[in-house]
Design a protein around this motif. Structure first.
Motif, PDB file in Angstrom:
ATOM      1  N   UNK A 186      -2.069 -30.433   1.708  1.00  0.00           N
ATOM      2  CA  UNK A 186      -1.811 -28.830   2.096  1.00  0.00           C
ATOM      3  C   UNK A 186      -0.571 -28.593   1.059  1.00  0.00           C
ATOM      4  N   UNK A 187       0.309 -29.537   0.908  1.00  0.00           N
ATOM      5  CA  UNK A 187       1.444 -29.091   0.030  1.00  0.00           C
ATOM      6  C   UNK A 187       1.233 -28.955  -1.410  1.00  0.00           C
ATOM      7  N   UNK A 188      -0.081 -29.441  -2.035  1.00  0.00           N
ATOM      8  CA  UNK A 188      -0.392 -29.429  -3.208  1.00  0.00           C
ATOM      9  C   UNK A 188      -1.559 -28.228  -3.347  1.00  0.00           C
ATOM     10  N   UNK A 189      -1.321 -27.366  -4.408  1.00  0.00           N
ATOM     11  CA  UNK A 189      -2.242 -26.310  -4.570  1.00  0.00           C
ATOM     12  C   UNK A 189      -2.253 -25.110  -3.673  1.00  0.00           C
ATOM     13  N   UNK A 190      -3.096 -24.403  -3.521  1.00  0.00           N
ATOM     14  CA  UNK A 190      -3.077 -23.416  -2.727  1.00  0.00           C
ATOM     15  C   UNK A 190      -4.390 -23.205  -2.005  1.00  0.00           C
ATOM     16  N   UNK A 191      -4.403 -22.458  -0.839  1.00  0.00           N
ATOM     17  CA  UNK A 191      -5.813 -22.269  -0.147  1.00  0.00           C
ATOM     18  C   UNK A 191      -6.511 -21.253  -0.653  1.00  0.00           C
ATOM     19  N   UNK A 192      -7.695 -21.340  -0.670  1.00  0.00           N
ATOM     20  CA  UNK A 192      -8.639 -20.233  -1.417  1.00  0.00           C
ATOM     21  C   UNK A 192      -9.661 -19.848  -0.170  1.00  0.00           C
ATOM     22  N   UNK A 193      -9.662 -18.670   0.341  1.00  0.00           N
ATOM     23  CA  UNK A 193     -10.833 -18.064   1.159  1.00  0.00           C
ATOM     24  C   UNK A 193     -11.843 -17.288   0.281  1.00  0.00           C
ATOM     25  N   UNK A 194     -13.085 -17.361   0.441  1.00  0.00           N
ATOM     26  CA  UNK A 194     -14.016 -16.602  -0.507  1.00  0.00           C
ATOM     27  C   UNK A 194     -14.974 -16.075   0.738  1.00  0.00           C
ATOM     28  N   UNK A 195     -15.539 -14.888   0.051  1.00  0.00           N
ATOM     29  CA  UNK A 195     -16.807 -14.508   0.583  1.00  0.00           C
ATOM     30  C   UNK A 195     -17.740 -14.058  -0.700  1.00  0.00           C
ATOM     31  N   UNK A 196     -19.069 -14.140  -0.379  1.00  0.00           N
ATOM     32  CA  UNK A 196     -20.080 -13.600  -1.378  1.00  0.00           C
ATOM     33  C   UNK A 196     -20.875 -12.502  -0.553  1.00  0.00           C
ATOM     34  N   UNK A 197     -20.538 -11.222  -1.318  1.00  0.00           N
ATOM     35  CA  UNK A 197     -21.296 -10.032  -0.523  1.00  0.00           C
ATOM     36  C   UNK A 197     -22.645  -9.710  -0.885  1.00  0.00           C
ATOM     37  N   UNK A 198     -23.183  -8.868  -0.310  1.00  0.00           N
ATOM     38  CA  UNK A 198     -24.562  -8.565  -0.815  1.00  0.00           C
ATOM     39  C   UNK A 198     -24.676  -7.565  -2.007  1.00  0.00           C
ATOM     40  N   UNK A 199     -25.525  -7.224  -2.196  1.00  0.00           N
ATOM     41  CA  UNK A 199     -25.842  -6.347  -3.577  1.00  0.00           C
ATOM     42  C   UNK A 199     -25.204  -5.060  -3.887  1.00  0.00           C
ATOM     43  N   UNK A 200     -24.457  -4.753  -2.643  1.00  0.00           N
ATOM     44  CA  UNK A 200     -23.802  -3.573  -2.805  1.00  0.00           C
ATOM     45  C   UNK A 200     -22.288  -3.815  -2.600  1.00  0.00           C
ATOM     46  N   UNK A 201     -22.064  -5.023  -2.480  1.00  0.00           N
ATOM     47  CA  UNK A 201     -20.497  -5.408  -2.307  1.00  0.00           C
ATOM     48  C   UNK A 201     -19.946  -5.427  -1.054  1.00  0.00           C
ATOM     49  N   UNK A 202     -21.039  -5.336  -0.309  1.00  0.00           N
ATOM     50  CA  UNK A 202     -20.598  -5.351   1.382  1.00  0.00           C
ATOM     51  C   UNK A 202     -20.327  -6.842   1.903  1.00  0.00           C
ATOM     52  N   UNK A 203     -19.298  -7.207   2.476  1.00  0.00           N
ATOM     53  CA  UNK A 203     -19.048  -8.446   3.081  1.00  0.00           C
ATOM     54  C   UNK A 203     -18.239  -8.482   4.303  1.00  0.00           C
ATOM     55  N   UNK A 204     -18.350  -9.238   5.272  1.00  0.00           N
ATOM     56  CA  UNK A 204     -17.700  -9.102   6.590  1.00  0.00           C
ATOM     57  C   UNK A 204     -16.110  -9.636   6.435  1.00  0.00           C
ATOM     58  N   UNK A 205     -15.398  -9.162   5.856  1.00  0.00           N
ATOM     59  CA  UNK A 205     -14.078  -9.709   5.437  1.00  0.00           C
ATOM     60  C   UNK A 205     -13.215  -9.779   7.027  1.00  0.00           C
ATOM     61  N   UNK A 206     -13.642  -9.193   7.903  1.00  0.00           N
ATOM     62  CA  UNK A 206     -13.076  -9.524   8.921  1.00  0.00           C
ATOM     63  C   UNK A 206     -13.263 -10.688   9.688  1.00  0.00           C
ATOM     64  N   UNK A 269     -24.657 -10.460 -12.518  1.00  0.00           N
ATOM     65  CA  UNK A 269     -25.875  -9.663 -12.832  1.00  0.00           C
ATOM     66  C   UNK A 269     -26.050  -8.550 -11.597  1.00  0.00           C
ATOM     67  N   UNK A 270     -25.316  -8.683 -10.559  1.00  0.00           N
ATOM     68  CA  UNK A 270     -25.601  -7.841  -9.374  1.00  0.00           C
ATOM     69  C   UNK A 270     -25.128  -6.333  -9.709  1.00  0.00           C
ATOM     70  N   UNK A 271     -25.788  -5.646  -8.826  1.00  0.00           N
ATOM     71  CA  UNK A 271     -25.487  -3.721  -8.771  1.00  0.00           C
ATOM     72  C   UNK A 271     -23.879  -3.610  -8.761  1.00  0.00           C
ATOM     73  N   UNK A 272     -23.461  -4.232  -7.871  1.00  0.00           N
ATOM     74  CA  UNK A 272     -21.837  -3.966  -7.624  1.00  0.00           C
ATOM     75  C   UNK A 272     -20.943  -4.258  -8.941  1.00  0.00           C
ATOM     76  N   UNK A 273     -21.515  -5.594  -9.510  1.00  0.00           N
ATOM     77  CA  UNK A 273     -20.779  -5.878 -10.823  1.00  0.00           C
ATOM     78  C   UNK A 273     -20.934  -4.832 -11.789  1.00  0.00           C
ATOM     79  N   UNK A 274     -22.003  -4.351 -12.036  1.00  0.00           N
ATOM     80  CA  UNK A 274     -22.381  -3.353 -13.064  1.00  0.00           C
ATOM     81  C   UNK A 274     -21.419  -2.172 -12.768  1.00  0.00           C
ATOM     82  N   UNK A 275     -21.375  -1.727 -11.547  1.00  0.00           N
ATOM     83  CA  UNK A 275     -20.684  -0.732 -11.299  1.00  0.00           C
ATOM     84  C   UNK A 275     -19.099  -1.019 -11.443  1.00  0.00           C
TER      85      UNK A 275
END
Length: 292
Positions: A186-206, A269-275
């Motif tokens: 735990x003392x080495x590096x950092x902790x990364x949390x991630x989400x992969x959203x849907x095509x419109x960029x929606x993800x349950x970040x809660x 290649x997703x819609x939200x990425x192009x926007x």
């Protein structure tokens, strides 16, 4: 067998640097980076009459079992579960096969291997048994001895009782790959949390997303690691504005002091990425372009 012969309990770590855990539902097994949980601890038993086979019992008193149920319809791989059969049969017996270094394969009595899967859900963090044609390293496991047998013979625990105590009270004898404690990791590096959203960029970040320990220093390294974790290619790593909820691509530098990060992974290649790219000023395009 040498990693099990003197062990009362072990942890198993997959090629993805995740531990084999028993779910509290007392049926599912999965992979997770947290190896300090008691759910990562498996008691070792030696079936009578066999010198090359082990049984692994979870902290819930259930055995690691190679079921005959398909994990996903039309896809190779059968479910690995926790079970307590009325008659202890070959479905709960595993034959350790030593590989290079301190790695082992765990083979069922029918020729399949315990396999740690990766990629997008529902594959991510799942555990199955089969004979892989690709990803041969997914059936390799590192054995971490958590508790040693008493000085008497292994037969004395041929019926090990389920272990409910915390790993913190156990003696640890680790192989080379586990020579560092969990706190040191735990003392080495950092902790990364991630989400992969849907095509419109929606993800349950809660809901807290998957996480991993990242020891790199730059965005390019982080991008490559996230591609490995998600199974996606050509991604854009974003952060979400806390005030308006909008996504914005990360620059080349990461926050200082190994601070924990929460990121959103978007396929280019997703819609939200192009926007998103359309809203990026031209002067910043060269920064973002390196990710696409």
């Amino acid at each position: 067998m040498e990693y099990f012969q003197k062990a009362k309990s072990v942890r198993l770590r997959s090629h993805h640097e995740k531990y084999l855990l028993a779910d509290p539902d007392q049926e599912t097994v999965y992979q997770d980076r947290t190896g300090s949980s008691r759910s990562a601890k498996w008691s070792v038993e030696f079936p009578e009459g066999f010198d090359n086979v082990v049984r692994l019992k979870s902290c819930y008193g259930k055995y690691l079992t190679a079921s005959d149920e398909q994990f996903l319809f039309g896809v190779t791989g059968q479910k690995v579960i926790q079970s307590l059969p009325n008659k202890l049969d070959s479905s709960i017996e595993w034959e350790p096969m030593k590989e290079e270094g301190s790695l082992v394969k765990l083979k069922t009595r029918y020729g399949n291997y315990l396999r740690a899967n990766s990629g997008l859900p529902p594959w991510r963090n799942s555990v199955t048994h089969d004979i892989p044609h690709r990803h041969q390293d997914w059936i390799l496991w590192e054995v971490d001895t958590v508790e040693l047998l008493p000085a008497e013979s292994p037969e004395s625990i041929s019926r090990s009782e389920s272990v409910g105590d915390d790993l913190s009270s156990s003696f640890h004898l680790t192989t080379a790959k586990f020579s560092r404690t969990q706190s040191a990791l735990k003392s080495e590096g950092r902790l990364i949390y991630y989400h992969v959203p849907d095509e419109n960029g929606n993800a349950n970040d809660s809901v807290e997303g998957p996480s991993f320990q990242f020891k790199g220093h730059g965005l390019e390294e982080l991008t490559q690691k996230l591609e490995e974790e998600t199974g996606l290619e050509n991604i854009i790593v974003c952060s979400r504005n806390k005030f308006n909820g909008n996504l914005y691509p990360l620059r080349l530098s990461l926050p200082p002091n190994n601070a924990t990060m929460h990121v959103v992974v978007i396929p280019a290649s997703s819609k939200v990425a192009k926007e998103l790219m359309a809203d990026v000023p031209t002067s910043k395009w060269s920064v973002v372009k390196t990710l696409s």
